[in-house]
Design a protein around this motif. Structure first.
Motif, PDB file in Angstrom:
ATOM      1  N   GLU B 213      47.665  45.518  30.306  1.00 39.93           N
ATOM      2  CA  GLU B 213      47.559  44.572  29.190  1.00 39.93           C
ATOM      3  C   GLU B 213      46.241  43.784  29.235  1.00 39.93           C
ATOM      4  O   GLU B 213      45.634  43.538  28.197  1.00 39.93           O
ATOM      5  N   GLU B 214      45.826  43.426  30.429  1.00 32.09           N
ATOM      6  CA  GLU B 214      44.537  42.719  30.557  1.00 32.09           C
ATOM      7  C   GLU B 214      43.365  43.585  30.081  1.00 32.09           C
ATOM      8  O   GLU B 214      42.354  43.078  29.608  1.00 32.09           O
ATOM      9  N   LYS B 215      43.522  44.902  30.236  1.00 32.12           N
ATOM     10  CA  LYS B 215      42.439  45.817  29.828  1.00 32.12           C
ATOM     11  C   LYS B 215      42.611  46.266  28.375  1.00 32.12           C
ATOM     12  O   LYS B 215      42.017  47.257  27.952  1.00 32.12           O
ATOM     13  N   GLY B 216      43.475  45.595  27.654  1.00 34.21           N
ATOM     14  CA  GLY B 216      43.601  45.884  26.218  1.00 34.21           C
ATOM     15  C   GLY B 216      44.683  46.884  25.860  1.00 34.21           C
ATOM     16  O   GLY B 216      44.840  47.232  24.682  1.00 34.21           O
ATOM     17  N   GLY B 217      45.424  47.385  26.836  1.00 38.52           N
ATOM     18  CA  GLY B 217      46.501  48.337  26.553  1.00 38.52           C
ATOM     19  C   GLY B 217      47.788  47.625  26.154  1.00 38.52           C
ATOM     20  O   GLY B 217      47.893  46.401  26.268  1.00 38.52           O
ATOM     21  N   LYS B 218      48.734  48.415  25.681  1.00 40.25           N
ATOM     22  CA  LYS B 218      50.022  47.854  25.270  1.00 40.25           C
ATOM     23  C   LYS B 218      51.136  48.551  26.032  1.00 40.25           C
ATOM     24  O   LYS B 218      51.102  49.772  26.218  1.00 40.25           O
ATOM     25  N   VAL B 219      52.140  47.769  26.469  1.00 40.50           N
ATOM     26  CA  VAL B 219      53.345  48.360  27.071  1.00 40.50           C
ATOM     27  C   VAL B 219      54.520  47.870  26.241  1.00 40.50           C
ATOM     28  O   VAL B 219      54.836  46.684  26.237  1.00 40.50           O
ATOM     29  N   LEU B 220      55.132  48.776  25.498  1.00 40.64           N
ATOM     30  CA  LEU B 220      56.233  48.387  24.611  1.00 40.64           C
ATOM     31  C   LEU B 220      57.571  48.833  25.206  1.00 40.64           C
ATOM     32  O   LEU B 220      57.767  50.012  25.496  1.00 40.64           O
ATOM     33  N   THR B 221      58.483  47.870  25.404  1.00 35.95           N
ATOM     34  CA  THR B 221      59.840  48.237  25.829  1.00 35.95           C
ATOM     35  C   THR B 221      60.730  48.369  24.590  1.00 35.95           C
ATOM     36  O   THR B 221      60.345  47.944  23.505  1.00 35.95           O
ATOM     37  N   GLN B 222      61.890  48.940  24.791  1.00 36.07           N
ATOM     38  CA  GLN B 222      62.808  49.250  23.680  1.00 36.07           C
ATOM     39  C   GLN B 222      62.070  49.972  22.549  1.00 36.07           C
ATOM     40  O   GLN B 222      62.261  49.693  21.375  1.00 36.07           O
ATOM     41  N   CYS B 223      61.214  50.850  22.981  1.00 34.51           N
ATOM     42  CA  CYS B 223      60.419  51.643  22.045  1.00 34.51           C
ATOM     43  C   CYS B 223      60.598  53.113  22.442  1.00 34.51           C
ATOM     44  O   CYS B 223      60.212  53.517  23.537  1.00 34.51           O
ATOM     45  N   ARG B 224      61.214  53.852  21.586  1.00 36.21           N
ATOM     46  CA  ARG B 224      61.624  55.205  21.930  1.00 36.21           C
ATOM     47  C   ARG B 224      60.684  56.240  21.308  1.00 36.21           C
ATOM     48  O   ARG B 224      60.362  56.133  20.126  1.00 36.21           O
ATOM     49  N   ALA B 225      60.251  57.204  22.105  1.00 37.40           N
ATOM     50  CA  ALA B 225      59.479  58.314  21.537  1.00 37.40           C
ATOM     51  C   ALA B 225      60.457  59.236  20.814  1.00 37.40           C
ATOM     52  O   ALA B 225      61.461  59.648  21.397  1.00 37.40           O
ATOM     53  N   LYS B 226      60.186  59.517  19.562  1.00 36.64           N
ATOM     54  CA  LYS B 226      61.097  60.378  18.782  1.00 36.64           C
ATOM     55  C   LYS B 226      60.583  61.811  18.740  1.00 36.64           C
ATOM     56  O   LYS B 226      61.346  62.749  18.699  1.00 36.64           O
ATOM     57  N   LYS B 227      59.251  61.930  18.700  1.00 40.27           N
ATOM     58  CA  LYS B 227      58.684  63.273  18.588  1.00 40.27           C
ATOM     59  C   LYS B 227      57.232  63.292  19.066  1.00 40.27           C
ATOM     60  O   LYS B 227      56.484  62.357  18.790  1.00 40.27           O
ATOM     61  N   ILE B 228      56.896  64.338  19.785  1.00 34.60           N
ATOM     62  CA  ILE B 228      55.484  64.567  20.116  1.00 34.60           C
ATOM     63  C   ILE B 228      54.935  65.496  19.031  1.00 34.60           C
ATOM     64  O   ILE B 228      55.519  66.561  18.777  1.00 34.60           O
ATOM     65  N   LEU B 229      53.877  65.059  18.386  1.00 35.55           N
ATOM     66  CA  LEU B 229      53.329  65.846  17.279  1.00 35.55           C
ATOM     67  C   LEU B 229      52.353  66.893  17.814  1.00 35.55           C
ATOM     68  O   LEU B 229      51.433  66.566  18.565  1.00 35.55           O
TER      69      LEU B 229
END
Lengths: 61, 444
Positions: B213-229
């Motif tokens: 997060e300090e380096k500008g990234g995001k970590v989202l919880t309760q976030c589900r991957a539905k499909k890899i395109l």
């Protein structure tokens, strides 16, 4: 009514630790104390294997 | 479709060790990173659960004090708050608890198991051969290999116990090659010493998250991957879903920490060849049972007790000696670990748990008087101890997949030509993937 999918539940007991009513106990498989369960759904959110769900049993009543 | 669109350099699915190590390394190199976690907490099998004021591990407990895992924390500047275990373990052999801290441990233990020094010397020759210049075949078990040097069942039991404790697979089932390669490879990191995170291993995962997060990234919880395109054999994005709805995320690479089988399900089976799918089908996820016991006094006088010739139990960790904050003031927590005799034969999980508890009663002196089982956690199947146990005939799944720019990390994937599990193995998988991504495209 809280339902566990016995095919996919591994008995990791994560749900037990998050249940505010102390209604769940994992001991190889999951036991649900329906007298304590108030269907708050917290356990469903924390299940790593998506094995918990609410089954609609209204037609049985 | 009215879906939201976002763009990241790399999307990481899952926040276990493999996922967060990958994300932290890449974020530190300037890549724009998104980590998605379907659960409300991060860490996966390196998380810490809170229950009735106590803290329970979900898998990772002791971590090596040096090597691949720690090096990632050093490289990205994440806090590696780990207390080393300084007191040597004790051993319970023949109903007796033995302190071997003043002796050459492996030799002294082997002597306890077998009085015949000639047998021990012959066995040590075989071990030395495998460890130094000639890895045995992948087609024979550790037991078969050791039987070439000794027929002494008690000596074999010692190695079986060691293999069970570290690789959750006993000598008759583990690949002889993978056993020795693990000790020469990822497991070697533990030779530098073992330490424990004072408030649970999840703190280590939170330290990596902080860096991301300090380096500008995001970590989202309760976030589900539905499909890899996937388009024309190349991964180009992920559809994710959180409380706000679905979002299409465009990306240059997708790194999955969800396990190789889940990765296939997310991308679509049609993109993978039959050979690859067969290899995934042959993966053997292993079972381990973790029991947390509480008391108002320590149940054992040193942090670690190794138990031999039990029904199931192999180790008992009196963790409060090292990490008192894992229990409320005046209370103590202990963790014990077991695996079934076979990772491939059918089993009754409840019986496995009951045998573990019976072993605690028989092996831990004060368990009957003061111990109370707080929690039982079984890890297997889709939420396994090892996603791919290194049994006889083991075939490692590589980090790269048949889809370009789609990778797997975590203990389900191996280093080239062998197995690499545990925290060092997961960290290694991240390093390998990061190196490939770095060589292939620049951030931005």
């Amino acid at each position: 009514m809280l339902t566990v999918n016995e095919e996919t539940c591994v008995g990791c007991g994560w749900c037990q630790t998050f249940c505010p009513q102390d209604a769940l106990r994992a001991w190889g498989y999951l036991e649900i104390d329906y007298k304590k369960c108030d269907e708050c759904l917290v356990c469903i959110k924390f299940c790593p294997t998506d094995s918990l769900s609410m089954a609609d049993v209204s037609h049985h009543k | 479709m009215g879906q939201k669109q976002e763009k990241y350099d790399v999307v990481v699915l899952g926040s276990g060790i493999g996922g967060l190590c990958t994300a932290a390394l890449l974020a530190n190199k300037g890549y724009k990173i998104l980590v998605t976690e379907k659960l409300p907490i991060i860490g996966g099998r390196c998380a810490t659960l809170k229950y009735k004021g106590f803290k329970i591990p979900t898998g990772v407990l002791g971590v090596p004090m040096a090597g691949t895992f720690k090096s990632i924390f050093e490289e990205v500047g994440a806090e590696f708050n780990v207390t080393p275990m300084t007191v040597p373990p004790k051993h319970r052999i023949d109903n007796e608890i033995i302190d071997m801290s003043k002796s050459n441990q492996p030799d002294a233990i082997l002597s306890r198991f077998c009085g015949d020094e000639k047998e021990i010397e012959a066995l040590k020759k075989g071990i030395n051969r495998a460890q130094t210049w000639n890895f045995p075949s992948n087609e024979i078990s550790l037991k078969d290999y050791l039987n070439q040097y000794t027929r002494d069942e008690k000596l074999i039991e010692y190695y079986s116990n060691l293999s069970d404790r570290i690789l959750s697979t006993r000598a008759h089932e583990i690949s002889a090659r993978e056993y020795f390669q693990s000790f020469a490879g990822s497991i070697k990191d533990f030779q530098s010493g073992v330490g424990f995170a004072p408030e649970g291993s999840m703190a280590l995962m939170k330290a990596l998250k902080k860096v991301i997060e300090e380096k500008g990234g995001k970590v989202l919880t309760q976030c589900r991957a539905k499909k890899i395109l996937v388009k024309e054999g190349i991964a180009e994005g992920v559809v994710i879903e959180d409380k706000k709805g679905e979002t299409t995320v465009r990306t240059s690479a997708v790194v999955s920490n969800a396990g190789p089988k889940k990765t296939v399900a997310l991308a679509g089976k049609e993109y993978f060849d039959k050979g690859y799918l067969r290899e995934l089908k042959n993966m053997v996820p292993s079972l381990q049972i973790w029991v947390s016991t509480i008391s108002d006094r320590p149940l054992f006088d040193v942090p670690l007790l190794y138990t031999y010739e039990t029904r199931r139990l192999v180790s008992f960790v009196s963790i409060s000696h090292v990490c008192p904050k894992l229990a409320p003031a005046g209370k103590y927590i202990h963790y014990s670990i077991s695996s079934p005799v076979s990772q491939t034969a059918p089993r009754n999980l409840r019986n496995e748990v009951n045998m573990h508890i019976q072993d605690l009663k028989d092996s831990v002196p004060d368990f009957n008087k003061y111990g109370q089982v707080l929690h039982v956690g079984c890890y297997w199947g889709e939420w396994p101890t090892l996603a791919n146990a290194p049994i006889v005939g083991f075939n490692g799944i590589p980090q790269k997949t048949p889809i370009e720019n789609l990778y797997n990390v975590g203990d389900g994937v191996a280093k080239k030509g062998g197995w690499a599990g545990g925290s060092p193995g997961c960290a290694l998988s991240a390093r390998i993937v990061v190196e490939d991504i770095e060589n292939r495209f620049e951030p931005g």
